[in-house]
Structures are given as structure tokens and as C-alpha cells.
Design a protein around this motif. Sequence first.
Motif, PDB file in Angstrom:
ATOM      1  N   LEU A 197       0.828  -1.210   0.000  1.00 25.48           N
ATOM      2  CA  LEU A 197       0.000   0.000   0.000  1.00 25.48           C
ATOM      3  C   LEU A 197       0.858   1.253   0.000  1.00 25.48           C
ATOM      4  O   LEU A 197       0.650   2.165  -0.823  1.00 25.48           O
ATOM      5  CB  LEU A 197      -0.926  -0.010   1.217  1.00 25.48           C
ATOM      6  N   VAL A 198       1.842   1.327   0.893  1.00 32.23           N
ATOM      7  CA  VAL A 198       2.678   2.529   0.991  1.00 32.23           C
ATOM      8  C   VAL A 198       3.476   2.731  -0.299  1.00 32.23           C
ATOM      9  O   VAL A 198       3.587   3.859  -0.797  1.00 32.23           O
ATOM     10  CB  VAL A 198       3.620   2.440   2.206  1.00 32.23           C
ATOM     11  N   ASP A 199       4.023   1.663  -0.854  1.00 30.24           N
ATOM     12  CA  ASP A 199       4.776   1.790  -2.104  1.00 30.24           C
ATOM     13  C   ASP A 199       3.879   2.250  -3.249  1.00 30.24           C
ATOM     14  O   ASP A 199       4.303   3.035  -4.106  1.00 30.24           O
ATOM     15  CB  ASP A 199       5.441   0.458  -2.466  1.00 30.24           C
ATOM     16  N   MET A 200       2.633   1.765  -3.278  1.00 23.11           N
ATOM     17  CA  MET A 200       1.683   2.192  -4.298  1.00 23.11           C
ATOM     18  C   MET A 200       1.402   3.686  -4.224  1.00 23.11           C
ATOM     19  O   MET A 200       1.188   4.352  -5.239  1.00 23.11           O
ATOM     20  CB  MET A 200       0.373   1.430  -4.122  1.00 23.11           C
ATOM     21  N   LEU A 201       1.425   4.230  -3.001  1.00 22.07           N
ATOM     22  CA  LEU A 201       1.109   5.645  -2.792  1.00 22.07           C
ATOM     23  C   LEU A 201       2.336   6.543  -2.920  1.00 22.07           C
ATOM     24  O   LEU A 201       2.248   7.755  -2.715  1.00 22.07           O
ATOM     25  CB  LEU A 201       0.467   5.828  -1.407  1.00 22.07           C
ATOM     26  N   GLY A 202       3.495   5.958  -3.226  1.00 22.52           N
ATOM     27  CA  GLY A 202       4.698   6.766  -3.411  1.00 22.52           C
ATOM     28  C   GLY A 202       5.446   7.074  -2.137  1.00 22.52           C
ATOM     29  O   GLY A 202       6.284   7.981  -2.108  1.00 22.52           O
ATOM     30  N   GLY A 203       5.159   6.337  -1.062  1.00 18.62           N
ATOM     31  CA  GLY A 203       5.893   6.528   0.184  1.00 18.62           C
ATOM     32  C   GLY A 203       5.220   7.491   1.142  1.00 18.62           C
ATOM     33  O   GLY A 203       4.202   8.114   0.822  1.00 18.62           O
ATOM     34  N   VAL A 204       5.815   7.595   2.326  1.00 15.22           N
ATOM     35  CA  VAL A 204       5.295   8.457   3.390  1.00 15.22           C
ATOM     36  C   VAL A 204       6.423   9.345   3.898  1.00 15.22           C
ATOM     37  O   VAL A 204       7.540   8.870   4.127  1.00 15.22           O
ATOM     38  CB  VAL A 204       4.730   7.606   4.553  1.00 15.22           C
ATOM     39  N   ASP A 205       6.153  10.627   4.062  1.00 14.48           N
ATOM     40  CA  ASP A 205       7.171  11.564   4.566  1.00 14.48           C
ATOM     41  C   ASP A 205       7.268  11.484   6.085  1.00 14.48           C
ATOM     42  O   ASP A 205       6.250  11.490   6.783  1.00 14.48           O
ATOM     43  CB  ASP A 205       6.825  12.995   4.157  1.00 14.48           C
ATOM     44  N   ALA A 206       8.487  11.390   6.587  1.00  9.51           N
ATOM     45  CA  ALA A 206       8.702  11.314   8.037  1.00  9.51           C
ATOM     46  C   ALA A 206      10.083  11.850   8.381  1.00  9.51           C
ATOM     47  O   ALA A 206      11.008  11.801   7.559  1.00  9.51           O
ATOM     48  CB  ALA A 206       8.565   9.874   8.525  1.00  9.51           C
ATOM     49  N   SER A 207      10.208  12.354   9.611  1.00 10.01           N
ATOM     50  CA  SER A 207      11.484  12.875  10.100  1.00 10.01           C
ATOM     51  C   SER A 207      12.111  11.889  11.077  1.00 10.01           C
ATOM     52  O   SER A 207      11.408  11.297  11.902  1.00 10.01           O
ATOM     53  CB  SER A 207      11.280  14.232  10.795  1.00 10.01           C
ATOM     54  N   LEU A 208      13.414  11.739  10.979  1.00  5.73           N
ATOM     55  CA  LEU A 208      14.157  10.837  11.862  1.00  5.73           C
ATOM     56  C   LEU A 208      15.282  11.593  12.537  1.00  5.73           C
ATOM     57  O   LEU A 208      15.984  12.385  11.899  1.00  5.73           O
ATOM     58  CB  LEU A 208      14.726   9.665  11.068  1.00  5.73           C
ATOM     59  N   TYR A 250      12.634  12.325   5.304  1.00 11.84           N
ATOM     60  CA  TYR A 250      12.734  11.445   4.141  1.00 11.84           C
ATOM     61  C   TYR A 250      11.346  10.997   3.685  1.00 11.84           C
ATOM     62  O   TYR A 250      10.396  10.979   4.467  1.00 11.84           O
ATOM     63  CB  TYR A 250      13.550  10.193   4.488  1.00 11.84           C
ATOM     64  N   THR A 251      11.277  10.629   2.393  1.00 13.09           N
ATOM     65  CA  THR A 251      10.101   9.924   1.899  1.00 13.09           C
ATOM     66  C   THR A 251      10.416   8.441   2.033  1.00 13.09           C
ATOM     67  O   THR A 251      11.217   7.891   1.279  1.00 13.09           O
ATOM     68  CB  THR A 251       9.806  10.286   0.433  1.00 13.09           C
ATOM     69  N   LEU A 252       9.800   7.804   3.006  1.00 16.20           N
ATOM     70  CA  LEU A 252      10.093   6.413   3.327  1.00 16.20           C
ATOM     71  C   LEU A 252       9.313   5.478   2.407  1.00 16.20           C
ATOM     72  O   LEU A 252       8.147   5.729   2.108  1.00 16.20           O
ATOM     73  CB  LEU A 252       9.719   6.115   4.783  1.00 16.20           C
ATOM     74  N   ASN A 253       9.980   4.401   1.969  1.00 17.44           N
ATOM     75  CA  ASN A 253       9.273   3.402   1.175  1.00 17.44           C
ATOM     76  C   ASN A 253       8.463   2.493   2.097  1.00 17.44           C
ATOM     77  O   ASN A 253       8.374   2.728   3.306  1.00 17.44           O
ATOM     78  CB  ASN A 253      10.250   2.610   0.294  1.00 17.44           C
ATOM     79  N   GLY A 254       7.877   1.431   1.539  1.00 20.98           N
ATOM     80  CA  GLY A 254       6.973   0.594   2.312  1.00 20.98           C
ATOM     81  C   GLY A 254       7.589  -0.064   3.525  1.00 20.98           C
ATOM     82  O   GLY A 254       7.075   0.051   4.646  1.00 20.98           O
ATOM     83  N   TYR A 255       8.722  -0.773   3.348  1.00 26.79           N
ATOM     84  CA  TYR A 255       9.301  -1.474   4.501  1.00 26.79           C
ATOM     85  C   TYR A 255       9.943  -0.512   5.491  1.00 26.79           C
ATOM     86  O   TYR A 255      10.034  -0.803   6.683  1.00 26.79           O
ATOM     87  CB  TYR A 255      10.297  -2.557   4.046  1.00 26.79           C
ATOM     88  N   GLN A 256      10.353   0.680   5.017  1.00 23.15           N
ATOM     89  CA  GLN A 256      10.870   1.691   5.937  1.00 23.15           C
ATOM     90  C   GLN A 256       9.733   2.300   6.761  1.00 23.15           C
ATOM     91  O   GLN A 256       9.892   2.534   7.964  1.00 23.15           O
ATOM     92  CB  GLN A 256      11.590   2.790   5.149  1.00 23.15           C
ATOM     93  N   THR A 257       8.596   2.553   6.117  1.00 25.48           N
ATOM     94  CA  THR A 257       7.452   3.100   6.838  1.00 25.48           C
ATOM     95  C   THR A 257       6.955   2.114   7.886  1.00 25.48           C
ATOM     96  O   THR A 257       6.580   2.503   8.998  1.00 25.48           O
ATOM     97  CB  THR A 257       6.309   3.454   5.865  1.00 25.48           C
TER      98      THR A 257
END
Length: 314
Positions: A148-159, A194-201
Motif C-alpha cells: 500500500l505505501v509503495d503504491m502511494l509513493g511513500g510516506v514523509d517522516a522525520s528521523l 525522508y520519503t520512506l518506502n513501504g518497509y521503511q514506513t
Amino acid sequence: MRKFTKFIWIILAVLLTLIIIFGVYFYNLLNDLQVDQTGVITPETAVTYPTVSGINHILLVGVDSTSTEATTRSDAMMLLTLDTLHNNVKLTSFARDAYVNIPGIGYEKLTHAYAYGGAELLIETFRQNFQVDVSNYVVIDFKSFIVLVDMLGGVDASLEDWELREFNRVANENYRKYYDGEDGFIEIQEAGTYTLNGYQTLAYVRMRKSDSIYAREERQRLVVEEVFNKVIRMPFNMYSKLFKQVLPYITTNINPFDLVKLGFTALQIGTDDVRQLEFPDPNKGIEGSLPGKGWVLQWDEESGREQLHEFLNQ
């Protein structure tokens, strides 16, 4: 005048035809869902708090597995509330270590209810302990979350620097266990947004050793809100691709027709007013270990329910 009336009827007929075509098309796509025919349709546990017309609750459950049918604990539990009365969306995350009375089992951590009896027992546990009138659920496993996350182009998050070690450890675990792509593992080496991919999110919402359970559940709500926003705002022609790739990995007891109606309700409400709550209240719960139970979060049931329903009904 008669020609004009005829023209109007032709336009209405064309629009109605298009609506029917799209409705049938999406209904057929939604048939790929794993609809649990034995799921909770008529819950056994009555709730004492009044049901407010126009407010609908759906229990979102994330399970630590590659299949929604596996017997496992629920890693994340969140109540999605679509409120057409106040025109808002609410996300309430429930602590997995909340100490609750599981019907037929006794007092245990909330996360154990799903392992003991699946979504049906988890629903009954919610109704008994939190007095929420919920009967619909959606269960998503880790693999489908990545898709799902990869389909949506990732999720933005701060680390932050202090989060990176734990984040990369969990991300690498997710990559090895749940990722089917051919790209190599990506390690993040410095703090930033970063814009995190699916497994990173998935790592972002799962990691908890670097901070508290409350920070973890706040990250989960933020990610669900961003995913919700992206799905609502995505181009219409992308929905069929999304459905085809994600829905086969999701289990629910909501039939396809009702799911379409809930989808249109969400589109109608929009994302201008999304509210969040952590439950139980981090400032009022009592954390600690109990003999034979491990680390749990105890909460005052009466005041806790009052606070919860005040949030859900406004």
C-alpha cells in the motif's frame, strides 16, 4: 421546452449509466477482498453509551504476520471514525499493553485478544471494555501495508540521530521478512526528513525501543492520516490499480457494497479536519509489571470511557 426537457433527461440517463458502470466495476474489484462471512455481524456485547446517528466506527487492526488469517497478536489497533454529524475524521489508537477484561479469558493485555479469538473476540473486547458501538473491522498484515505505501509513493517522516539505529534494525528485518522487490536494502545514515518506502514506513510505525509506546502510537496515527490523505486525493484512475494490488491482502467483515458507501462517505467528509487521540490517556494510566502478566498499562475505566466518548462524539 419539450426538447430542452428531453435533453436534460438524456444527460441524466448518461450520468446514471456512468454511475452504474463505475459502481459495478468497483464492486467487482472489491470482491477480491477476503470478506469474513463468520465475522462480527451482530455483536453479543451490548454497549451502555448511546449510539450517535451519523457517526460510524471501523476497527483497523495491524497484525504481525504475512497473512491476516494467521493466529497472532495484533500489533496495532486503531479506531477510524467517520463523523458526518460534525464533518470530521477521528483516529484513536489503543495501547497494545492496555490491561483489559477479554471475554471468556479474563484480564490480559489488549494485544492478546486477537491471538485468542481473532477479530471477533477483539471486537467484543472493545465493546465490553470501551463501550464503543463497533462491529466492523479491517485487518491488514505487514506485507500488504508495504504494498500500500509503495503504491502511494511513500510516506514523509522525520528521523533523529538517536532513532536511526533502531529504525534501520527494524527496517532491515522488514526487508528480509516481508519485501518481495528486487531493490537492495536502503539504510538511512543521517538525521533528516525522508520519503520512506513501504518497509521503511513499517519500521517507522513498529520501532519502540528507542522511545515510548506513546511515541510509537503517535507515529502510527500520523502515518495512517497521511495514507488516508493520499488515498482520498489520488487520481481517480489510480483506484483500480490500488484495489487490485492491495485488497487481496486485506480481511474484513464489511461487504463490498457497504465498503463502497463508506468510501464515498470518506470522500464527502474529506481531510480538512482529522483529529487524533491516544487511549488510554498517557497522563492518567499506571504503567508497571504484574505477576504473570508482564508489563501492562492500567487505566481508570469509568473516567477513561468518559474521556473516550467525549472525543468520539464531538
